[in-house]
Design a protein around this motif. Structure first.
Motif, PDB file in Angstrom:
ATOM      1  N   THR A  47       0.829  -1.204   0.000  1.00 59.45           N
ATOM      2  CA  THR A  47       0.000   0.000   0.000  1.00 59.45           C
ATOM      3  C   THR A  47       0.866   1.258   0.000  1.00 59.45           C
ATOM      4  N   ALA A  48       1.951   1.228   0.776  1.00 57.07           N
ATOM      5  CA  ALA A  48       2.869   2.380   0.801  1.00 57.07           C
ATOM      6  C   ALA A  48       3.491   2.607  -0.567  1.00 57.07           C
ATOM      7  N   LEU A  87       0.879   4.240  -2.799  1.00 58.10           N
ATOM      8  CA  LEU A  87       0.683   5.651  -2.470  1.00 58.10           C
ATOM      9  C   LEU A  87       1.880   6.486  -2.928  1.00 58.10           C
ATOM     10  N   THR A 104       3.704   5.750  -5.467  1.00 55.14           N
ATOM     11  CA  THR A 104       3.540   5.827  -6.916  1.00 55.14           C
ATOM     12  C   THR A 104       2.561   6.928  -7.294  1.00 55.14           C
ATOM     13  N   LEU A 105       1.484   7.078  -6.518  1.00 59.20           N
ATOM     14  CA  LEU A 105       0.516   8.142  -6.765  1.00 59.20           C
ATOM     15  C   LEU A 105       1.182   9.510  -6.664  1.00 59.20           C
ATOM     16  N   VAL A 106       1.985   9.711  -5.629  1.00 66.75           N
ATOM     17  CA  VAL A 106       2.650  11.006  -5.439  1.00 66.75           C
ATOM     18  C   VAL A 106       3.641  11.267  -6.568  1.00 66.75           C
ATOM     19  N   VAL A 128      -6.381   8.650  -8.644  1.00 62.86           N
ATOM     20  CA  VAL A 128      -6.768   8.187  -7.310  1.00 62.86           C
ATOM     21  C   VAL A 128      -7.605   6.911  -7.413  1.00 62.86           C
ATOM     22  N   THR A 167      -5.429   4.025  -8.224  1.00 59.50           N
ATOM     23  CA  THR A 167      -4.657   3.604  -7.049  1.00 59.50           C
ATOM     24  C   THR A 167      -5.524   2.825  -6.074  1.00 59.50           C
ATOM     25  N   LEU A 168      -6.772   3.256  -5.882  1.00 59.77           N
ATOM     26  CA  LEU A 168      -7.673   2.529  -4.980  1.00 59.77           C
ATOM     27  C   LEU A 168      -7.938   1.113  -5.478  1.00 59.77           C
ATOM     28  N   VAL A 178      -4.939  -0.939  -4.639  1.00 57.67           N
ATOM     29  CA  VAL A 178      -4.934  -1.317  -3.225  1.00 57.67           C
ATOM     30  C   VAL A 178      -5.906  -2.465  -2.984  1.00 57.67           C
TER      31      VAL A 178
END
Length: 289
Positions: free
Chosen positions: A32-33, A36, A38-40, A266, A269-270, A273
């Motif tokens: 998950t980290a 996240l 990767t999203l940033v 987003v 990414t969800l 996850v």
């Protein structure tokens, strides 16, 4: 004389189960980290590419708004609160239409892929037809779809569902076919039906393919919803982005593009996850062993 031999393995107890649970939780936390992060990083790369491209092409700032201009429009301008409220309200409408189309397309694709697995002749007969329909541009089909399904939720479900249906169908059908023949035979030998083999073996084995298709389809569902809004409903971000362009409201236009792009990242990414959580439960080789 003492006898030698293999020491019997200790039965798994609560401590072993707790250790496995802790290991699984740590693995999920790491994945998950990474998602996240990767999203940033993706957001930072998009912003940098946006700025550099406009500078390299020497686009007039009146037309090509920079990241700072969008930030001003959404955050620092005296009307920023009203601007955010308007765009977020339109985004909620678009996401509702996207969800309708996504659910319709996903449910239809899963049903058809399951039928293809249960009745193989259906796949040989109708999969080429499905691929032929997929090659027709959606914009060309949209007027016909609108005249049949109307301008309500049925229209949103149909247009968004078509975008989602085909990639999910192809990837899921491929995943269902990847189920272990030995595992399927084991179910059948023990009295299980084809439906039981589908539920216990084929569907778990198709999970990686299914989630790959879902990740691809999430942006497609948003695009389908915006196309529906532009052509039929006149609501949501799909209609507003064309109104802003025709009214030379370029700050609003770029702000809508940014909001849609970020929302899509987003959502992607969800889904990633969720994929991590599900595959941690079932395993990437579920149904194949």
């Amino acid at each position: 004389m003492a006898t030698t031999g293999a020491r019997p393995a200790a039965p798994a107890g609560p401590q072993h189960e707790a250790l496995s649970s802790a290991s699984l939780a740590a693995s999920l936390l790491r994945r998950t980290a990474v998602l996240l992060l990767t999203l940033v990083v993706s957001t930072a790369v998009l912003v940098a590419a946006w700025y550099l491209l406009l500078e390299l092409l020497d686009v007039d700032p009146f037309v090509g708004k920079r990241p700072a201009d969008v930030y001003e429009y959404l955050v620092r301008d005296e009307d920023a609160a009203a601007n955010r409220e308007e765009i977020l309200s339109l985004l909620a409408t678009t996401l509702a239409h996207s969800t309708t189309g996504f659910v319709a397309g996903l449910a239809g694709a899963l049903a058809v892929a399951s039928l293809f697995t249960l009745l193989r002749p259906l796949e040989f007969a109708f999969m080429p037809l499905a691929m032929l329909l997929r090659s027709v541009p959606l914009v060309a089909m949209a007027p016909l779809i609108g005249s049949i399904s109307g301008r309500g939720l049925a229209g949103a479900a149909t247009i968004g569902g078509i975008v989602v249906f085909f990639p999910v169908l192809v990837n899921t059908a491929l995943g269902l076919r990847s189920a272990s023949p030995q595992a399927v035979d084991l179910v059948r030998v023990n009295g299980g039906s084809r439906l039981t083999a589908l539920r216990k073996v084929a569907l778990p084995s198709a999970l990686p393919n299914l989630f790959a298709a879902v990740r691809i389809s999430v942006p497609g569902a948003v695009i389908g919803a915006m196309l529906y809004e532009w052509l039929f409903s006149g609501t949501g971000l799909g209609a507003e982005i064309f109104r802003a362009n025709s009214q030379v409201q370029y700050s609003k236009l770029w702000a809508i593009v940014v909001v849609v792009t970020f929302s899509t990242i987003v959502l992607y990414t969800l889904v990633s996850v969720l994929e991590t959580l599900v595959l941690a439960r079932w395993g990437p080789d579920a149904g194949r062993r």
